[in-house]
Scaffold this motif. Structure first.
Motif, PDB file in Angstrom:
ATOM      1  N   ALA A 129      42.656  43.719  50.371  1.00  0.00           N
ATOM      2  CA  ALA A 129      42.006  44.148  49.135  1.00  0.00           C
ATOM      3  C   ALA A 129      42.940  45.018  48.299  1.00  0.00           C
ATOM      4  N   ALA A 130      43.686  45.912  48.960  1.00  0.00           N
ATOM      5  CA  ALA A 130      44.641  46.746  48.229  1.00  0.00           C
ATOM      6  C   ALA A 130      45.772  45.900  47.672  1.00  0.00           C
ATOM      7  N   ASP A 131      46.279  44.968  48.473  1.00  0.00           N
ATOM      8  CA  ASP A 131      47.363  44.093  48.030  1.00  0.00           C
ATOM      9  C   ASP A 131      46.929  43.260  46.825  1.00  0.00           C
ATOM     10  N   GLU A 132      45.718  42.734  46.866  1.00  0.00           N
ATOM     11  CA  GLU A 132      45.215  41.916  45.764  1.00  0.00           C
ATOM     12  C   GLU A 132      45.171  42.711  44.461  1.00  0.00           C
ATOM     13  N   ARG A 133      44.715  43.953  44.541  1.00  0.00           N
ATOM     14  CA  ARG A 133      44.595  44.781  43.338  1.00  0.00           C
ATOM     15  C   ARG A 133      45.959  45.251  42.837  1.00  0.00           C
ATOM     16  N   ALA A 134      46.878  45.544  43.764  1.00  0.00           N
ATOM     17  CA  ALA A 134      48.227  45.942  43.345  1.00  0.00           C
ATOM     18  C   ALA A 134      48.936  44.785  42.649  1.00  0.00           C
ATOM     19  N   ARG A 135      48.798  43.593  43.205  1.00  0.00           N
ATOM     20  CA  ARG A 135      49.432  42.425  42.591  1.00  0.00           C
ATOM     21  C   ARG A 135      48.787  42.098  41.253  1.00  0.00           C
ATOM     22  N   ALA A 136      47.481  42.284  41.149  1.00  0.00           N
ATOM     23  CA  ALA A 136      46.808  42.035  39.873  1.00  0.00           C
ATOM     24  C   ALA A 136      47.317  42.982  38.799  1.00  0.00           C
ATOM     25  N   ALA A 137      47.557  44.247  39.176  1.00  0.00           N
ATOM     26  CA  ALA A 137      48.087  45.213  38.209  1.00  0.00           C
ATOM     27  C   ALA A 137      49.494  44.822  37.774  1.00  0.00           C
ATOM     28  N   ALA A 138      50.341  44.415  38.731  1.00  0.00           N
ATOM     29  CA  ALA A 138      51.697  43.984  38.388  1.00  0.00           C
ATOM     30  C   ALA A 138      51.659  42.761  37.476  1.00  0.00           C
ATOM     31  N   THR A 139      50.774  41.830  37.772  1.00  0.00           N
ATOM     32  CA  THR A 139      50.650  40.622  36.959  1.00  0.00           C
ATOM     33  C   THR A 139      50.181  40.956  35.548  1.00  0.00           C
ATOM     34  N   ALA A 140      49.263  41.918  35.436  1.00  0.00           N
ATOM     35  CA  ALA A 140      48.784  42.322  34.117  1.00  0.00           C
ATOM     36  C   ALA A 140      49.918  42.876  33.266  1.00  0.00           C
ATOM     37  N   TYR A 141      50.775  43.693  33.877  1.00  0.00           N
ATOM     38  CA  TYR A 141      51.917  44.220  33.131  1.00  0.00           C
ATOM     39  C   TYR A 141      52.913  43.120  32.796  1.00  0.00           C
TER      40      TYR A 141
END
Length: 352
Positions: A129-141
Motif C-alpha cells: 500500500a505504501a509502495d503504491e502510493r509512493a509510486r503514484a506520487a512519483a508518476t503524478a510529478y
C-alpha cells in the motif's frame, strides 16, 4: 499502544520524478514527492514525515516497516558513528542526503520506535500500500498533475506536504554533503534482527572484499556512459555491440570515478544481483550497498578474457582483475533489463 506503519519511496529514473508515502490503513496515510529526487531520498522522506505526523503522540511506540536497508541502517546503526567522525563516513567522505538525515535525527530524539525490514514487492499488505502510493506520487510529478497527499494521521497538526526543497538541499551537491544533527534527547531506538542484518546474514564490514570493492547507489548513468564510451563508434555510424556495451560498463564499475561515487553505479545492479566473492562470501545487492557506504575499497585494472553472448538478452564477461591485493579471475553475467544492461551475477576466484 503500538502504531504500525509501512514507509516507502519511489523514483522514476533514479534520480527522476520521486515520491514517498507512509501507510497505516486506508484512513491513515500520507504521500508526497518532488519533480526530481532519488529512491533513497523518497525512503528517508517517508520515514521523516511519519515521525512528524506522530509527534503529537510521543509516548506511543512507533513500529516502522521498511524495505530499505539503507534507511534502517542509517538510523539504527550508522548515525552514531557518523557523528563521532564529524558526520563523515569511514572513508572520510561526507555522508549523503544531509538535510533529510539532519531532520530525521531531530525527529527521532526521545521517541520510542522499532524498525523492521520487510521484503519489497513480496505481497506484504502495508508495504504494498505504501509502495503504491509512493509510486503514484512519483508518476503524478512525472505527468505534471496533482498528487494525492492522503488524509494524514488523526489529530496531527495540519501541515503542508514537504516540498522539493528538503530533498533538493540534500541532493544539491552529490558526494559533497555533510550530515549534522541534534544528539540531544534520550536515545530509545531499537531494531529487530531483520533490521540489523542483511538478507543473507551479518552486516558486512567495510573493505571486506565485494566485487571491485565499490558499487551502487542511484542515478541512471546509462545514457551518459553510452554517449561517452561509444563516441567513436557513433561517429562512424556503427552501433556498439552488446559485448562492447557490457565491457564498457564493467570497466566503469572498476574505475576510480565509480569508486568515488556510490550513486553513479547503483542502477547498474539488477534488483536480484548476487555475488560470490573471492573470499567465498555471498553478497546481495543490499549487503554490497551497505559495505560501500562505509568504504569504497581500491580500484582495479581489467584484462578481458572473453565476452560470450547467451541468447539475445545476456552476456557472460570473463576477465582477470589486477589490484593491490593480487589477481582475481572473475565472471560477470549481464542481462538486458528492458533496454538497459544490468549486472545480475558476479563471481571472483583468487588466482593461484
Amino acid at each position: 499502544m503500538t502504531i504500525t506503519a509501512a514507509a516507502d519511496g519511489s523514483a522514476l529514473g533514479n534520480p527522476g520524478p520521486a515520491g514517498w508515502a507512509w501507510y497505516v490503513n486506508d484512513d491513515c496515510w500520507r504521500a508526497g514527492g518532488w519533480p526530481h529526487g532519488t529512491n533513497n531520498q523518497g525512503e528517508l522522506m517517508a520515514v521523516l514525515d511519519l515521525f512528524r505526523a506522530t509527534a503529537h503522540v510521543p509516548d506511543e511506540h512507533l513500529r516502522v516497516l521498511c524495505d530499505s536497508q539503507y534507511v534502517i541502517n542509517s538510523i539504527t546503526k550508522w548515525m552514531p558513528g557518523w557523528k563521532r567522525k564529524g558526520w563523515r563516513k569511514g572513508d572520510g567522505k561526507p555522508v549523503l542526503n544531509l538535510e533529510l538525515l539532519k531532520e530525521l535525527d531531530r525527529e527521532i530524539a526521545g521517541r520510542k520506535y522499532t524498525f523492521e525490514w520487510v521484503k519489497g514487492h513480496a505481497g506484504h499488505d502495508l508495504n504494498e500500500a505504501a509502495d503504491e502510493r509512493a509510486r503514484a506520487a512519483a508518476t503524478a510529478y512525472q505527468q505534471g498533475v496533482a498528487a494525492r497527499s492522503g488524509p494524514g494521521f488523526a489529530g496531527a497538526p495540519v501541515a503542508a506536504v514537504p516540498s522539493q526543497a528538503e530533498a533538493s538541499r540534500a541532493d544539491a551537491t552529490p558526494r559533497a554533503d555533510a550530515m549534522t544533527g541534534n544528539a540531544a534527547g534520550k536515545d530509545t531506538r531499537t531494531a529487530t534482527p531483520a533490521a540489523t542484518a542483511t538478507r543473507n546474514g551479518a552486516v558486512p564490514a567495510a573493505g571486506a572484499g565485494p566485487f571491485g570493492q565499490t558499487l551502487f547507489g542511484e542515478p541512471d548513468l546509462f545514457s551518459e556512459l553510452e554517449a561517452e564510451a561509444f563516441v567513436g563508434t557513433e561517429a562512424s555510424g556503427k552501433e556498439p555491440s552488446p559485448e562492447e556495451i557490457v565491457e564498457a560498463l564493467e570497466r566503469e564499475l572498476a574505475g576510480p570515478d565509480a569508486r568515488g561515487d556510490i550513486g553513479r553505479t547503483g542502477v547498474l545492479l539488477h534488483p536480484d544481483f548476487m555475488e560470490i566473492g573471492s573470499s567465498g562470501r555471498v553478497w546481495t545487492r543490499d549487503a554490497m550497498m551497505m559495505a560501500l557506504e562505509e568504504g569504497p575499497g581500491h580500484p582495479a585494472e581489467l584484462e578481458i578474457l572473453g565476452a560470450d553472448r547467451i541468447g539475445t538478452s545476456a552476456v557472460l564477461l570473463t576477465y582477470r582483475s589486477y589490484a593491490r591485493q593480487g589477481t582475481v579471475l572473475r565472471s560477470s553475467l549481464w542481462v538486458l533489463d528492458g533496454t538497459k544492461w544490468r549486472l545480475r551475477f558476479h563471481q571472483g576466484t583468487p588466482e593461484a
